[in-house]
Design an enzyme around this catalytic site. Structure first.
Site, PDB file in Angstrom:
ATOM      1  N   ASP A 192     -20.310  -8.574  -4.586  1.00 60.36           N
ATOM      2  CA  ASP A 192     -20.236  -8.977  -3.185  1.00 60.36           C
ATOM      3  C   ASP A 192     -20.764  -7.862  -2.271  1.00 60.36           C
ATOM      4  O   ASP A 192     -21.419  -8.125  -1.266  1.00 60.36           O
ATOM      5  CB  ASP A 192     -18.763  -9.277  -2.845  1.00 60.36           C
ATOM      6  CG  ASP A 192     -18.620 -10.290  -1.736  1.00 60.36           C
ATOM      7  OD1 ASP A 192     -19.208 -11.372  -1.853  1.00 60.36           O
ATOM      8  OD2 ASP A 192     -17.921  -9.984  -0.743  1.00 60.36           O
ATOM      9  N   GLN A 220     -53.450 -12.282  -3.250  1.00 63.20           N
ATOM     10  CA  GLN A 220     -54.578 -13.168  -2.908  1.00 63.20           C
ATOM     11  C   GLN A 220     -55.523 -12.479  -1.916  1.00 63.20           C
ATOM     12  O   GLN A 220     -56.747 -12.498  -2.091  1.00 63.20           O
ATOM     13  CB  GLN A 220     -54.032 -14.477  -2.313  1.00 63.20           C
ATOM     14  CG  GLN A 220     -55.036 -15.587  -2.222  1.00 63.20           C
ATOM     15  CD  GLN A 220     -55.392 -16.145  -3.602  1.00 63.20           C
ATOM     16  OE1 GLN A 220     -54.686 -15.930  -4.575  1.00 63.20           O
ATOM     17  NE2 GLN A 220     -56.507 -16.835  -3.686  1.00 63.20           N
ATOM     18  N   GLU A 247     -28.176 -10.043 -10.939  1.00 60.76           N
ATOM     19  CA  GLU A 247     -27.081 -10.103  -9.952  1.00 60.76           C
ATOM     20  C   GLU A 247     -26.952 -11.497  -9.345  1.00 60.76           C
ATOM     21  O   GLU A 247     -26.729 -11.657  -8.156  1.00 60.76           O
ATOM     22  CB  GLU A 247     -27.239  -9.007  -8.886  1.00 60.76           C
ATOM     23  CG  GLU A 247     -27.051  -7.631  -9.487  1.00 60.76           C
ATOM     24  CD  GLU A 247     -27.022  -6.512  -8.487  1.00 60.76           C
ATOM     25  OE1 GLU A 247     -26.393  -6.666  -7.433  1.00 60.76           O
ATOM     26  OE2 GLU A 247     -27.647  -5.479  -8.773  1.00 60.76           O
TER      27      GLU A 247
HETATM   28  C1  LIG Z   1     -34.460  -6.475 -15.305  1.00 59.93           C
HETATM   29  C2  LIG Z   1     -33.046  -6.907 -15.507  1.00 59.93           C
HETATM   30  C3  LIG Z   1     -32.005  -5.994 -15.301  1.00 59.93           C
HETATM   31  C4  LIG Z   1     -30.683  -6.376 -15.523  1.00 59.93           C
HETATM   32  N1  LIG Z   1     -29.668  -5.442 -15.377  1.00 59.93           N
HETATM   33  C5  LIG Z   1     -28.387  -5.797 -15.681  1.00 59.93           C
HETATM   34  C6  LIG Z   1     -27.333  -4.822 -15.653  1.00 59.93           C
HETATM   35  O1  LIG Z   1     -27.549  -3.645 -15.311  1.00 59.93           O
HETATM   36  N2  LIG Z   1     -26.084  -5.210 -16.012  1.00 59.93           N
HETATM   37  C7  LIG Z   1     -25.794  -6.486 -16.403  1.00 59.93           C
HETATM   38  O2  LIG Z   1     -24.641  -6.768 -16.701  1.00 59.93           O
HETATM   39  N3  LIG Z   1     -26.777  -7.441 -16.442  1.00 59.93           N
HETATM   40  C8  LIG Z   1     -28.048  -7.117 -16.087  1.00 59.93           C
HETATM   41  N4  LIG Z   1     -29.055  -8.058 -16.143  1.00 59.93           N
HETATM   42  C9  LIG Z   1     -28.729  -9.403 -16.617  1.00 59.93           C
HETATM   43  C10 LIG Z   1     -28.784 -10.450 -15.520  1.00 59.93           C
HETATM   44  O3  LIG Z   1     -27.692 -10.334 -14.665  1.00 59.93           O
HETATM   45  C11 LIG Z   1     -28.884 -11.820 -16.218  1.00 59.93           C
HETATM   46  O4  LIG Z   1     -30.178 -11.889 -16.802  1.00 59.93           O
HETATM   47  C12 LIG Z   1     -28.666 -12.969 -15.250  1.00 59.93           C
HETATM   48  O5  LIG Z   1     -27.316 -13.030 -14.862  1.00 59.93           O
HETATM   49  C13 LIG Z   1     -29.068 -14.303 -15.875  1.00 59.93           C
HETATM   50  O6  LIG Z   1     -28.458 -14.455 -17.117  1.00 59.93           O
HETATM   51  P1  LIG Z   1     -29.319 -14.890 -18.385  1.00 59.93           P
HETATM   52  O7  LIG Z   1     -30.494 -14.009 -18.496  1.00 59.93           O
HETATM   53  O8  LIG Z   1     -28.396 -14.971 -19.537  1.00 59.93           O
HETATM   54  O9  LIG Z   1     -29.855 -16.335 -18.020  1.00 59.93           O
HETATM   55  P2  LIG Z   1     -29.016 -17.694 -18.074  1.00 59.93           P
HETATM   56  O10 LIG Z   1     -27.597 -17.461 -17.680  1.00 59.93           O
HETATM   57  O11 LIG Z   1     -29.292 -18.357 -19.377  1.00 59.93           O
HETATM   58  O12 LIG Z   1     -29.702 -18.513 -16.900  1.00 59.93           O
HETATM   59  C14 LIG Z   1     -31.072 -18.937 -17.010  1.00 59.93           C
HETATM   60  C15 LIG Z   1     -31.442 -19.707 -15.781  1.00 59.93           C
HETATM   61  O13 LIG Z   1     -30.632 -20.873 -15.662  1.00 59.93           O
HETATM   62  C16 LIG Z   1     -30.511 -21.209 -14.282  1.00 59.93           C
HETATM   63  N5  LIG Z   1     -29.087 -21.315 -13.957  1.00 59.93           N
HETATM   64  C17 LIG Z   1     -28.076 -20.537 -14.389  1.00 59.93           C
HETATM   65  N6  LIG Z   1     -26.905 -20.931 -13.862  1.00 59.93           N
HETATM   66  C18 LIG Z   1     -27.171 -21.988 -13.076  1.00 59.93           C
HETATM   67  C19 LIG Z   1     -26.375 -22.832 -12.253  1.00 59.93           C
HETATM   68  N7  LIG Z   1     -25.048 -22.650 -12.131  1.00 59.93           N
HETATM   69  N8  LIG Z   1     -26.985 -23.845 -11.593  1.00 59.93           N
HETATM   70  C20 LIG Z   1     -28.330 -24.048 -11.715  1.00 59.93           C
HETATM   71  N9  LIG Z   1     -29.148 -23.261 -12.466  1.00 59.93           N
HETATM   72  C21 LIG Z   1     -28.558 -22.249 -13.140  1.00 59.93           C
HETATM   73  C22 LIG Z   1     -31.189 -20.096 -13.491  1.00 59.93           C
HETATM   74  O14 LIG Z   1     -32.517 -20.475 -13.188  1.00 59.93           O
HETATM   75  C23 LIG Z   1     -31.208 -18.954 -14.459  1.00 59.93           C
HETATM   76  O15 LIG Z   1     -32.235 -18.012 -14.198  1.00 59.93           O
HETATM   77  C24 LIG Z   1     -30.388  -7.705 -15.913  1.00 59.93           C
HETATM   78  C25 LIG Z   1     -31.436  -8.618 -16.083  1.00 59.93           C
HETATM   79  C26 LIG Z   1     -32.742  -8.234 -15.884  1.00 59.93           C
HETATM   80  C27 LIG Z   1     -33.834  -9.248 -16.101  1.00 59.93           C
END
Ligand SMILES: Cc1cc2nc3c(=O)[nH]c(=O)nc-3n(C[C@H](O)[C@H](O)[C@H](O)COP(=O)(O)OP(=O)(O)OC[C@H]3O[C@@H](n4cnc5c(N)ncnc54)[C@H](O)[C@@H]3O)c2cc1C
Length: 382
Positions: free
Chosen positions: A240, A337, A364
């Site tokens: 938050d 672009q 986040e």
């Molecule tokens: C470069 C990078 C740095 C990161 N750093 C950290 C870190 O320091 N600490 C940490 O804990 N995590 C970190 N993360 C993880 C990040 O928080 C997660 O990748 C993110 O929360 C999405 O989770 P996921 O990748 O498992 O995708 P998923 O949970 O599988 O989601 C995939 C997609 O589904 C869709 N989706 C998900 N939920 C919903 C919903 N309720 N309604 C509709 N659509 C939805 C969205 O389009 C989402 O992108 C990092 C990720 C990246 C790419």
């Protein structure tokens, strides 16, 4: 010359305006850094930012406790991102990684903050797992009480600073209740026995990132932040505070893309005249400037609302993050672009902005998740 007129908005105090000026001069002298050895670059950035005092706002000062100033965090991220995405990353992680300790830590736990604020210790925030990213409450990693200790087992992934952090704030299932109410937060030192790097993760805008394994990692019960079962609430409180700052980083990238485009349009001749005289080019520039200002208004509204005493800014922060990151992507795409072939040339500033911005719409809380959060807040209020 970047537009500074936003600093006259009533959201700011003179100390914010002075910070923006001083930090911009520091950035002009010290950034960008060479990103080729990303771990070394990150360590050096944290040390340098700490040495020159810029990391102080990332966490509570144990000697003079007070709330985090979200406007300061946002101005700093916006300014650093405009100069160098990796510098913004180094700054941001010192705050996100220690946010739980600032907000909920004991005085003993807060002793870490002296080091992170000085750039002498690197911090990380470990919430995501291979099967629980957006669906945080589904996490599987466990922390089992064993006498005066907790024993942590499982995996965390996508952990920024994974592999180089001196301390990790880890969220694990302690089982007080199913789902979100059975998670707790812990401080785990980077050299804890049983903590390993399962995999280094490479992404389009490289920074230190890893999947971590926890093989019976033992920490004392004093490593627990808050009470057992408080972990989900702690994680959401940290997000938050820091969610608006992700929008601020996106704003910094977008401002840089706009500035580069304005210069390009003035310098580049097309059909016998500066490109800036083409009305469609002017239309693109106008759209970019509009998105930048609208994003800035949402970000600094959220930051000001938090700083002036709101307990939670869930709706404001979600709007700021969603709008600023999505619109920055569009602004940067327009910049690519307008730069023609140079826009996709490796090493060009707008090419690197194009890579830097993408992940901000995922971590986040992905953009789609922010829409769910906003809709719930709006409908809940009716
Ligand atoms: C470069 C990078 C740095 C990161 N750093 C950290 C870190 O320091 N600490 C940490 O804990 N995590 C970190 N993360 C993880 C990040 O928080 C997660 O990748 C993110 O929360 C999405 O989770 P996921 O990748 O498992 O995708 P998923 O949970 O599988 O989601 C995939 C997609 O589904 C869709 N989706 C998900 N939920 C919903 C919903 N309720 N309604 C509709 N659509 C939805 C969205 O389009 C989402 O992108 C990092 C990720 C990246 C790419």
């Amino acid at each position: 010359m970047p537009d500074r007129s936003f600093l006259n908005w009533p959201f700011f105090e003179d100390r914010h305006r002075q910070l923006a000026e001083r930090l911009d001069s520091w950035c002009a002298k010290n950034l960008p850094v060479d990103h080729h050895e990303v771990d070394a670059a990150c360590r050096a950035l944290v040390a340098k930012l700490g040495r020159d005092g810029w990391l102080k706002p990332t966490a509570l000062d144990p000697a003079n406790p007070g709330p985090l100033d979200v406007r300061t965090l946002c101005i700093t991220r916006e300014t650093l991102a405009r100069h160098d995405g990796l510098a913004d990353f180094a700054f941001a992680m010192q705050g996100l990684g220690t946010g739980a300790i600032t907000l909920f830590g004991t005085p003993e736990q807060q002793r870490w903050l002296g080091k992170t604020r000085a750039g002498q210790a690197i911090s990380a925030f470990a919430l995501s797992e291979p099967r629980s990213g957006s669906d945080v409450a589904n996490m599987e990693m466990t922390a089992v009480r064993d006498g005066g200790d907790y024993v942590l087992s499982g995996e965390k992934t996508w952990i920024s600073n994974g592999g180089i952090a001196d301390l990790y704030v880890i969220f694990a299932r302690t089982g007080e209740a199913p789902g979100a109410k059975g998670i707790s937060a812990f401080i785990v030192p980077g050299d804890a026995k049983g903590l390993g790097i399962a995999e280094r993760l490479e992404v389009i805008a490289p920074h230190p990132l890893a999947r971590l394994s926890f093989d019976n990692v033992r920490v004392p019960a004093s490593a627990l932040i808050g009470k057992p079962g408080d972990g989900f609430r702690i994680a959401m409180s940290v997000l938050d505070v820091f969610r608006s700052t992700v929008g601020a980083a996106a704003l910094g990238f977008a401002r840089r893309a706009l500035d580069e485009s304005v210069s390009r349009a003035a310098e580049r001749k097309l059909f016998g005249a500066p490109m800036a005289e083409l009305q469609i080019v002017q239309g693109h520039i106008a759209d970019m400037a509009l998105d930048v200002d609208a994003a800035a208004l949402l970000i600094y509204r959220a930051a000001w609302t938090k700083d002036t005493g709101a307990a939670r800014v869930t709706r404001e922060a979600a709007m700021a993050k969603l709008f600023a990151t999505d619109k920055a992507q569009e602004v940067i795409d327009k910049a690519v672009q307008l730069h023609g072939g140079d826009g996709v040339r490796k090493g060009h500033i707008v090419e690197s902005l194009y890579r830097e911005i993408r992940a901000l719409r995922i971590y986040e809380g992905a953009s789609d998740v922010q829409k769910v959060v906003i809709a719930r807040q709006v409908m809940g209020a009716v």
